[in-house]
Structure formats: structure tokens, C-alpha cells
Write a protein that holds these residues in place. Structure first.
Motif, short mmCIF file in Angstrom:
data_model
loop_
_atom_site.label_atom_id
_atom_site.label_comp_id
_atom_site.label_asym_id
_atom_site.label_seq_id
_atom_site.Cartn_x
_atom_site.Cartn_y
_atom_site.Cartn_z
N UNK A 380 67.33 38.97 40.29
CA UNK A 380 66.29 39.52 39.42
C UNK A 380 66.78 39.81 38.01
N UNK A 381 67.99 40.37 37.89
CA UNK A 381 68.53 40.71 36.56
C UNK A 381 68.72 39.46 35.71
N UNK A 382 69.31 38.42 36.28
CA UNK A 382 69.49 37.18 35.53
C UNK A 382 68.14 36.54 35.20
N UNK A 383 67.19 36.63 36.12
CA UNK A 383 65.86 36.06 35.86
C UNK A 383 65.17 36.73 34.69
N UNK A 384 65.25 38.06 34.60
CA UNK A 384 64.63 38.78 33.48
C UNK A 384 65.30 38.40 32.17
N UNK A 385 66.63 38.34 32.17
CA UNK A 385 67.36 38.06 30.94
C UNK A 385 67.16 36.65 30.41
N UNK A 386 66.94 35.69 31.31
CA UNK A 386 66.82 34.29 30.89
C UNK A 386 65.37 33.82 30.78
N UNK A 387 64.41 34.70 31.05
CA UNK A 387 62.99 34.32 31.05
C UNK A 387 62.53 33.93 29.65
N UNK A 388 61.73 32.86 29.58
CA UNK A 388 61.15 32.46 28.31
C UNK A 388 59.64 32.66 28.29
N UNK A 389 59.09 33.13 29.39
CA UNK A 389 57.66 33.45 29.47
C UNK A 389 57.49 34.77 30.19
N UNK A 390 56.41 35.47 29.86
CA UNK A 390 56.19 36.79 30.43
C UNK A 390 55.98 36.74 31.94
N UNK A 391 55.38 35.65 32.45
CA UNK A 391 55.15 35.55 33.89
C UNK A 391 56.47 35.47 34.65
N UNK A 392 57.48 34.84 34.04
CA UNK A 392 58.81 34.77 34.67
C UNK A 392 59.44 36.16 34.71
N UNK A 393 59.21 36.94 33.67
CA UNK A 393 59.71 38.31 33.66
C UNK A 393 59.10 39.10 34.81
N UNK A 394 57.79 38.94 35.02
CA UNK A 394 57.11 39.67 36.08
C UNK A 394 57.64 39.26 37.46
N UNK A 395 57.79 37.95 37.68
CA UNK A 395 58.31 37.46 38.97
C UNK A 395 59.74 37.95 39.19
N UNK A 396 60.57 37.86 38.15
CA UNK A 396 61.95 38.31 38.26
C UNK A 396 62.04 39.81 38.51
N UNK A 397 61.13 40.56 37.89
CA UNK A 397 61.10 42.01 38.10
C UNK A 397 60.76 42.33 39.55
N UNK A 398 59.85 41.55 40.13
CA UNK A 398 59.48 41.76 41.53
C UNK A 398 60.67 41.46 42.45
N UNK A 399 61.43 40.40 42.15
CA UNK A 399 62.63 40.09 42.93
C UNK A 399 63.65 41.20 42.77
#
Length: 493
Positions: A380-399
Motif C-alpha cells: 500500500x505504501x509504495x502504491x500511494x507513493x507511485x500513483x499517478x491517478x487519484x483512483x490508484x491512491x484510493x485503491x492503494x490506501x485500501x490495501x
């Protein structure tokens, strides 16, 4: 939480039920179960109210402070204008919030041992009440400084942290919460009770997010003052909550309610200093007696950095994806919803499956739950940091939120490994180590955010990439550790 307390209290206080025990034993067990539940309920509502009130204050304080900094650098600028999202404003805000969190940890680290001793001597309630009072006083300083920006420098909010010397602040609050959970639940299901305890602030966050959104729609200061009123009421409510000290050693409600001895003569200053020093030395020596225990304890130093993610996350999405502060606050609702499902449903169910179906012993069960949790945190932490769209941030935050059970599971594991030692000593050491990590991570993440903004592009997520790297180190330790033990033979009762 009520269900787990009820079940665990029954197994602790009436072990002969289901083994041909008399109806009188059964009745006593039910009475004590009700006693434990009646003790827990006031704390549940008090902490729920305090959590909601704290969020009502803290969330609008960020845009208020952003506006103060913006007007300082750009006189005449409107609130929430594009100038307020400039690097110079955001860097100053990140610096102030980072050091505020850091200074807020120091009083607890200094006073942890004395307040821990006070909790053992005078009970949990007075120490907890002082802790909530200190937090409320600290918030009052923030409000005064921000309400009169012409008279006070915004950096004076750092001095408000000194008021948490009263009660020890969040560090002592966290320790008291886990001690209360230990008082009212059995040792066999300690980590499960910690899961339910962790759900209390999550319910508060879940309820507070829409409430804060509605309150901020009427004005930031409306939300702040409403929340501060809630802090005052919640702090006063602690005065009417029952004491849980020595509850596990009582045979009935009547015995428990008179079990705390407040009549011990007070110590002089010199005797108190000597007593505190000896207690600190004994606690450190007994807690760090095992290499395995020491390694797992120090693991909290790596994982504690993840606790600094929520405030940085809100600033991150407002800067990178141009969200409003009110919209960013809804991320807390998403995270709280997933975490609540994890600690309230998923982990208790998984714990039961591991114990009864796979027949793992409690230590191995907690270890595997910790491994699963830390893995989700890394992804989740790597997903939030590397996200280029807000929806990816939301999904990564859920993980990322799926890993919320790591802390309770690891605490349960450590207390089991360190059998025979006082839980208060171990929990206080964990809180001190976590506070040390937070002390370092606040300014570190704030500095990395400023560097990320200077580098631009994907590097704006540098704080979360840094968190992911620290969590990866913790993952290597948790996965590499080995704990022996025979399969747990679960009884049908």
C-alpha cells in the motif's frame, strides 16, 4: 467489542462451565461477564466521543494554518486560492506540522515511566484522565495561536505540546487503553481483544469524517469550536468511568470495585526519583532479556514511521491532485471503513480459523497475522507513493489499511513471548519505541515531502516511498523470525 469482551470474560471467570459445573457457577460467570461489559461500555463511548471531537478540531486546523501562512507570504490572497498551493506555502505548512508532531511526543517519552508507575499504584482512570486533559490543553493552545495570527507566530503551536506533560499525551493514552483491555479480557484471546480495542478510534474516524465535512461547510472555526467543546465534555466524562485496575484478579464485581488501594502514603521527591529510576532499570532489563524479543521490539521502530502517513496523505492529495481539504478528509473515512472491517470482522475470524482449524498455537497465529499485515502495509505504501491517478491512491490506501492489524497482532505476540512479565512494562516499552520512531519520522517525512515537491513528477510521493522502504526492512525481520511450539490443541469448550 462487546461480543469479544463477553466471550473472553466468560472463559476467564467461569472455566468450569461446560464441564459439569453447577448452575451457581454459571450464574456467577454470567454476572462477572456483565460486570466486565458494564465497565467497558463507558470507556467505549468516552473514547468514541473524544476521537470524534479531536478530528473535528484537527481537520479544519490545517486549512486555517495554510491560510495564515498564505496571507503571510501573499497579502490579500483568498483562502484556498492557487497561491496557497505554492511550494513555499506547502513547505512551511509541512515543516510546522512535522515538528508539531515531533514536539508532541517528547513529553510522553519523558513521563512514560512515572505515569506507568502511577497507573499501577493509583489505577488507570486518573492517569487516563490526566492524559486526555493534557491533549485538550494542547489543542487549546493551537486554537488561541491560530485565532490571533497577528499577535502570535504560527510556530508557537509547538509550545502547546509542552502541556502534554500533564498526563503524558498520546503515548500514555495508548498504553492505558491496552492496559484496560488486558484488565477486562483473558490472556488466551489477548490479541483478539486488542483487535476490538483498535476498532474504537476507527469507528470514531468513520463517524467523524461526514460530520467534519458538514461542520466545515458551515465554517472552519465552527468545526474547531464544536470539536473543542466535545474534548472538554469527553475529558470530564472520564471522571465517572469505573476503575479497571486489578480487575482480572477479582472473583466478583464487589471484590473488584474495592480492589484498588489509594491509601498508600505518598513518596517524597527523593524517594520518588529513586523509585522511578529503579522501576525504569528493572523494566528495561526484564523486557530486553531475549534476543528474539529485542529484535521484535525494535521492529516497531521501523513500522512506527507509517503512523505519520495520514497527515502527509491529506497534504499530498491536495497538492498533487488538487483536492479540497474537505474532500481529502474523506480519505480518512475510506481508510477507517476498511480498517474497521479488518479488526472487527476479518482478523477475529482469521484468528479463530488459525487456532481451531489449523491448530496453530497462539504465538504462531499472531506471527502469521503480523506477517500478513506488514506485507499489506508495504504494498500500500509504495502504491500511494507511485500513483499517478487519484483512483490508484484510493485503491492503494485500501490495501494499506488491510495491514492495520499488524500492531495489535504483534503486541499480542510479544506479551505471549514475554510470559511472566508485567504487561504494563512491555506495553510502555513498545510505546516508547514507537514514539522514538515517530519523533524521527515527523521531520524526516516533512523534509522528504519538500524534496519531492522540488523534484516534481513522481517524486512528490517520496514520503510514501520512504515509508515503503522502512516497512520492507520490518517485513524482512518479521518473515525471518522463527517461533517454535506444538500445534495448539483447542478444546471444544
Amino acid at each position: 467489542m462487546p461480543s469479544i469482551l463477553s466471550n473472553e470474560s466468560s472463559s476467564l471467570l467461569s472455566p468450569n462451565i461446560g464441564q459439569g459445573g453447577s448452575s451457581t457457577r454459571s450464574h456467577d460467570g454470567k454476572s462477572n461477564t456483565f460486570c466486565h461489559f458494564s465497565v467497558t461500555l463507558p470507556y467505549l463511548f468516552t473514547f468514541l466521543a473524544f476521537e470524534i471531537a479531536l478530528i473535528l478540531v484537527a481537520t479544519p486546523m490545517r486549512p486555517i494554518q495554510e491560510d495564515i501562512i498564505c496571507r503571510k507570504h501573499y497579502p490579500g490572497a483568498l483562502a484556498a486560492s492557487s497561491m496557497c498551493k505554492s511550494d513555499i506555502v506547502q513547505s512551511e505548512l509541512s515543516l510546522i506540522k512535522g515538528w508539531e508532531a515531533t514536539f508532541g511526543l517528547l513529553p510522553g517519552m519523558i513521563t512514560a515511566v512515572p505515569y506507568g508507575m502511577a497507573a499501577e499504584r493509583y489505577g488507570r482512570r486518573p492517569v487516563l484522565g490526566l492524559s486526555l486533559l493534557g491533549i485538550s490543553l494542547s489543542q487549546a493552545v493551537d486554537i488561541i495561536v491560530c485565532y490571533f495570527p497577528e499577535a502570535f507566530s504560527l510556530r508557537l503551536i509547538w509550545l502547546g505540546a509542552a502541556l502534554t506533560l500533564v498526563g503524558g499525551g498520546p503515548l500514555v493514552t495508548t498504553t492505558m487503553l491496552f492496559l484496560i483491555a488486558s484488565d477486562v479480557t483473558s490472556e488466551a484471546h489477548r490479541s483478539t481483544s486488542f483487535f476490538y480495542l483498535s476498532a474504537i478510534p476507527l469507528i470514531g474516524q468513520l463517524l467523524a469524517a461526514p460530520l467534519t465535512y458538514a461542520a466545515m461547510a458551515k465554517g472552519n472555526w465552527f468545526s474547531v469550536l464544536l470539536g473543542f467543546g466535545g474534548l472538554v465534555v469527553s475529558t470530564l466524562a472520564i471522571l465517572v468511568t469505573p476503575e479497571t485496575h486489578s480487575m482480572r484478579h477479582s472473583d466478583s464485581c464487589d471484590d473488584y470495585r474495592s480492589s484498588v488501594d489509594y491509601t498508600s502514603p505518598p513518596l517524597g521527591v527523593r524517594a520518588l526519583v529513586v523509585s522511578v529510576s529503579r522501576q525504569a532499570a528493572v523494566s528495561v532489563r526484564t523486557v530486553f532479556w531475549s534476543n528474539k524479543l529485542s529484535l521484535l521490539l525494535m521492529n516497531f521502530l521501523f513500522t512506527s514511521i507509517s503512523e505519520s502517513i495520514p497527515p502527509i496523505l491529506m497534504q499530498y492529495v491536495t497538492k498533487r491532485f488538487q483536492w479540497t481539504w474537505a474532500e481529502a478528509a474523506l480519505l480518512n473515512s475510506i481508510s477507517a471503513g476498511v480498517r474497521l472491517a479488518v479488526v472487527g470482522l476479518l482478523l477475529p475470524f482469521a484468528s479463530r480459523v488459525l487456532l481451531l482449524d489449523l491448530r496453530l498455537n497462539p504465538s504462531l497465529k499472531d506471527l502469521w497475522l503480523a506477517r500478513a499485515g506488514i506485507s499489506a502495509l508495504v504494498v500500500g505504501a509504495f502504491g500511494i507513493g507511485l500513483a499517478d491517478r487519484s483512483i490508484i491512491v484510493i485503491i492503494s490506501l485500501m490495501i494499506y489499511s488491510l495491514g492495520f492489524g499488524y500492531g495489535p497482532a504483534m503486541r499480542g505476540l510479544l506479551i505471549t513471548i514475554a510470559e511472566g512479565q508485567r504487561a504494563s512494562d512491555l506495553l510502555m516499552c513498545i510505546s516508547l519505541i514507537e514514539s522514538t520512531g515517530l519523533l524521527l519520522s515527523g521531520p524526516l517525512l516533512a523534509a522528504s515531502f519538500r524534496v519531492g515537491m522540488a523534484l516534481r513528477g513522481v517524486w512528490i510521493g517520496l514520503p510514501f516511498i520512504l515509508v515503503g522502504c522502512c516497512l520492507a526492512c520490518a517485513t524482512a525481520i518479521v518473515i525471518g523470525i522463527r517461533i517454535g511450539g506444538e500445534p495448539h490443541q483447542a478444546s471444544s469448550s
